[in-house]
Design a protein around this motif. Structure first.
Motif, PDB file in Angstrom:
ATOM      1  N   GLU A 142      -3.587   3.535  -0.703  1.00  0.00           N
ATOM      2  CA  GLU A 142      -2.123   3.728  -0.717  1.00  0.00           C
ATOM      3  C   GLU A 142      -1.367   2.458  -0.351  1.00  0.00           C
ATOM      4  OE1 GLU A 142      -4.305   5.743   0.641  1.00  0.00           O
ATOM      5  OE2 GLU A 142      -4.032   7.688  -0.340  1.00  0.00           O
ATOM      6  N   LEU A 143      -2.050   1.492   0.266  1.00  0.00           N
ATOM      7  CA  LEU A 143      -1.390   0.226   0.595  1.00  0.00           C
ATOM      8  C   LEU A 143      -0.911  -0.511  -0.661  1.00  0.00           C
ATOM      9  CD1 LEU A 143      -3.614  -1.621   3.250  1.00  0.00           C
ATOM     10  CD2 LEU A 143      -1.175  -1.070   3.448  1.00  0.00           C
ATOM     11  N   ALA A 144      -1.681  -0.390  -1.739  1.00  0.00           N
ATOM     12  CA  ALA A 144      -1.460  -1.250  -2.922  1.00  0.00           C
ATOM     13  C   ALA A 144      -0.029  -1.199  -3.463  1.00  0.00           C
ATOM     14  CB  ALA A 144      -2.493  -0.937  -3.999  1.00  0.00           C
ATOM     15  N   PRO A 145       0.537   0.015  -3.712  1.00  0.00           N
ATOM     16  CA  PRO A 145       1.928   0.006  -4.212  1.00  0.00           C
ATOM     17  C   PRO A 145       2.934  -0.360  -3.125  1.00  0.00           C
ATOM     18  CG  PRO A 145       1.073   2.264  -4.073  1.00  0.00           C
ATOM     19  CD  PRO A 145      -0.060   1.362  -3.738  1.00  0.00           C
ATOM     20  N   LEU A 146       2.574  -0.098  -1.866  1.00  0.00           N
ATOM     21  CA  LEU A 146       3.527  -0.371  -0.776  1.00  0.00           C
ATOM     22  C   LEU A 146       3.765  -1.860  -0.600  1.00  0.00           C
ATOM     23  CD1 LEU A 146       2.343   2.137   2.014  1.00  0.00           C
ATOM     24  CD2 LEU A 146       4.150   2.412   0.298  1.00  0.00           C
ATOM     25  N   ILE A 147       2.714  -2.657  -0.811  1.00  0.00           N
ATOM     26  CA  ILE A 147       2.857  -4.092  -0.554  1.00  0.00           C
ATOM     27  C   ILE A 147       2.822  -4.931  -1.835  1.00  0.00           C
ATOM     28  CG2 ILE A 147       1.990  -3.888   1.812  1.00  0.00           C
ATOM     29  CD1 ILE A 147      -0.697  -4.949   0.856  1.00  0.00           C
TER      30      ILE A 147
END
Ligand SMILES: Nc1ncnc2c1ncn2[C@@H]1O[C@H](COP(=O)(O)OP(=O)(O)OP(=O)(O)O)[C@@H](O)[C@H]1O
Ligand SMILES: O=P(O)(O)OC[C@H]1O[C@H](OP(=O)(O)OP(=O)(O)O)[C@H](O)[C@@H]1O
Length: 216
Positions: A142-147
């Motif tokens: 879930e980090l990928a789209p957030l950052i």
């Protein structure tokens, strides 16, 4: 004398549910199997040997025949594409594989998708006729789209809590996931009595659990 069944058991979240199912099927499984760091655990009372494996490696042990049977999520089976028999849907560890994005995501030209499941994701987007760059990650997807690493992710959703906590939305569910009982092709012939016996014990429990669920 029945032959010992070598069972590749996934360590982690599936193990306890699988052990519980085996117990309900009348198979003796000690309570402390996953309390130690031991990886090969004889269970003479059940005429079995548990091989405590990383979940993603279960189909590999089974394909190579070092385990006769194994328990593994449908997600891993579809990703790994190993040459094994899928015998039973055990109905445990239920979740789904989904495409996830930030709420304001818009289709663009160069689309990047992060996932732990590159084969599943590549196949899915190819079938959709979408050209995407797939980036393999090993966790905290879930980090990928957030950052800003990727526009979308392909990942598992169970309760939806991780999505909620990170302000992400599920755009599409690709397939449902449960754990499966798989078998090595040669073991399935050589140890057919033992494997069939186990399947029928498990099927009885699942039929019983199904009745309870449909009555509740
Ligand atoms: N919420 C969930 N998230 C991930 N997997 C789930 C979930 N619920 C059920 N599963 C199932 O459990 C299986 C194993 O997940 P688990 O997290 O134990 O292993 P893993 O992702 O390989 O972890 P690790 O890399 O820490 O060993 C998945 O392959 C899937 O079939
Ligand atoms: O819908 P939920 O109930 O929130 O469950 C889904 C989350 O669980 C899994 O992560 P996991 O706990 O395996 O962590 P990891 O991907 O970082 O290894 C999955 O990759 C999601 O992030």
């Amino acid at each position: 004398m029945a032959e010992v069944l070598k069972v590749a058991m996934p360590k982690g979240r599936i193990y306890k549910k699988a052990a519980q199912l085996f117990r309900e099927a009348g198979i003796f499984i000690p309570d402390d199997v996953d309390d130690s760091r031991r990886l090969v655990i004889p269970i003479p009372e059940a005429n079995m040997e548990f091989i405590m494996a990383k979940p993603v490696d279960v189909p590999t042990y089974v394909e190579y025949g070092v385990a006769d049977i194994g328990i593994v999520g449908k997600d891993v089976l579809l990703e790994e594409n190993r040459d094994v028999y899928e015998l039973l849907d055990l109905g445990i560890a239920r979740c789904r594989m989904s495409v996830i994005a930030l709420p304001d995501w818009q289709p663009g030209i160069h689309l990047r998708v992060a996932t732990k499941y590159p084969n599943v994701a590549t196949r899915y987007f190819r079938e959709q006729g979408e050209q995407v760059e797939v980036i393999k990650l090993n966790g905290s997807i879930e980090l990928a789209p957030l950052i800003g690493l990727a526009d979308r992710i392909v990942d598992m959703v169970e309760t939806g809590q991780t999505l909620k906590d990170n302000g992400l939305v599920e755009r599409e569910s690709i397939f449902g996931i449960t754990s499966r009982l798989i078998a090595n092709r040669v073991s399935y012939r050589m140890k057919n009595d033992e494997i069939q016996q186990l399947c029928s014990q498990l099927e009885k429990v699942m039929a019983g659990n199904g009745e309870i669920l449909s009555n509740s």
